[in-house]
Scaffold this active site. Sequence first.
Site, PDB file in Angstrom:
ATOM      1  N   ASP A 302      15.986  41.255  58.545  1.00 32.50           N
ATOM      2  CA  ASP A 302      15.020  40.201  58.848  1.00 32.50           C
ATOM      3  C   ASP A 302      13.785  40.413  57.984  1.00 32.50           C
ATOM      4  O   ASP A 302      13.084  41.408  58.128  1.00 32.50           O
ATOM      5  CB  ASP A 302      14.666  40.266  60.338  1.00 32.50           C
ATOM      6  CG  ASP A 302      13.749  39.130  60.779  1.00 32.50           C
ATOM      7  OD1 ASP A 302      13.329  38.325  59.926  1.00 32.50           O
ATOM      8  OD2 ASP A 302      13.441  39.060  61.983  1.00 32.50           O
ATOM      9  N   GLU A 304      10.622  39.610  57.800  1.00 29.00           N
ATOM     10  CA  GLU A 304       9.389  39.156  58.437  1.00 29.00           C
ATOM     11  C   GLU A 304       8.436  40.333  58.617  1.00 29.00           C
ATOM     12  O   GLU A 304       8.851  41.491  58.618  1.00 29.00           O
ATOM     13  CB  GLU A 304       9.681  38.552  59.817  1.00 29.00           C
ATOM     14  CG  GLU A 304      10.522  37.293  59.798  1.00 29.00           C
ATOM     15  CD  GLU A 304      10.680  36.726  61.198  1.00 29.00           C
ATOM     16  OE1 GLU A 304       9.890  35.833  61.570  1.00 29.00           O
ATOM     17  OE2 GLU A 304      11.591  37.180  61.910  1.00 29.00           O
TER      18      GLU A 304
END
Length: 460
Positions: A302, A304
């Site tokens: 991910d 992020e």
Amino acid sequence: MNKYFRLFAGILICGSMLASCAEKFNVGNEVDEDGYLAATQQVVGIRNEDGKALFTNVEIIGNSTSVNFYVESSKPAAAAVDAVVSIADDSYVDEYNAKYGTSYMAYPGSGAAIQSGQASIAQGQKKSQAVVMNITADASLNSDITYMIPLEVKSKTATSGKIHYVLVKDYRGKKFASSEKPSGIKLISCMEVGQTSPLFHKSFMLQNSGLPLFDIVILFSAKIDYDTEQCKLVVSNPVGVDGTLRSGIVQELHDMGMKVVVSILGSTYAGVAHLTDEACKTYAQELANYCEANELDGVFFDDEYTSYWDYPGLTSPSTERAARLAYETKMAMPDKLVTCYMYSRTYGFYNKIEGVEPGDFVDYGINDYNRWLDESYYLGMERKQVAPGSANFAEAYANWCATPANLQRVRNEGYGAYMVYCLTANQTVWAREYEQLQNIAQYLYDDVLVDTGYRPECTW
């Protein structure tokens, strides 16, 4: 003025760490030349029923099972192509272990056999008829070991492609060897483990099949971090992940047939999309060791919450760098899942890595909420490897996407997975959350949701 002094001091400290780490960190790079071969020659390789060219994972539930494979050519055959698929020498297992730091064992005895390895590709076609491999289990198998069977293809009129590796795990005798439902759609839960115990997934069963509702649980989230003292990339565990791993929860979910995957987020120092080739290999081995030590079934990348610093072993962030990390991770643990959030730099993998299509090293691409990016965002991926239109159950957002219309679209258009985020027993969202779970049971599985009422506490 003090803030400028602190900033200047921080730059000096960071600079000294970079200089120190640069001496320790191997920052080599490699050039991928493998992709040029198929453009000039007729190359034949092996693919399984899911279209995967490199790995097939087999879970033995009964005493025997069979798997279909196909010979595929790199381009339509100018003339008929005859080929033979066979089980390769065990030395390929040793070579794989030596190259990627794994410890797989060759499948014992004569338990694996090809019915008839003869395959042919008709003129103008790219794919042969099915070649069947039978795998028989006996008392010599160890359920703690993953076995490897190398397959090769040979042809007098075409160049042979890569070895295809079959990874076999013995699941006999377990109550829920698999949570596989008839529709084949996987339900994935990405859970905030700092707020809710992952054991909450045990609450939800299907009335008719008797199977658990959920298939894959993502622990959200561990992080990719940079240890400035050791000058290496590491996996760091927040309290929720650490508490989950230390409390036997993973085994309890395994006993229900669910797989458990750890999410890898970015951190203050590093992220999943800016490692050099050498750093990708090193960190992939770190992840493989981490998953093995904690009995996890894979990772979820991910991109992020990352501050992309310029440490040795790190470079400019890009989707190509994220793809390389996913590739190296799959090679380091081919029997486990490598999944990506279709967000930021962890989607849009359009190029082969070392001649391997991203669809072969990314098992699932999982969409952001209410997004319907399809398989075209990963080269070589099948639609059944995509989870579109995820539902957000978090109170702050409450993006309720698990509607009958959306779920029917998932099924009708051939998608193979669906994800819910932040499953919780929070009473402020529970009524609508439960309605969505009922929809999932009905429209993805033709079944009825059963809530056992189990409400485990989060003890960390």
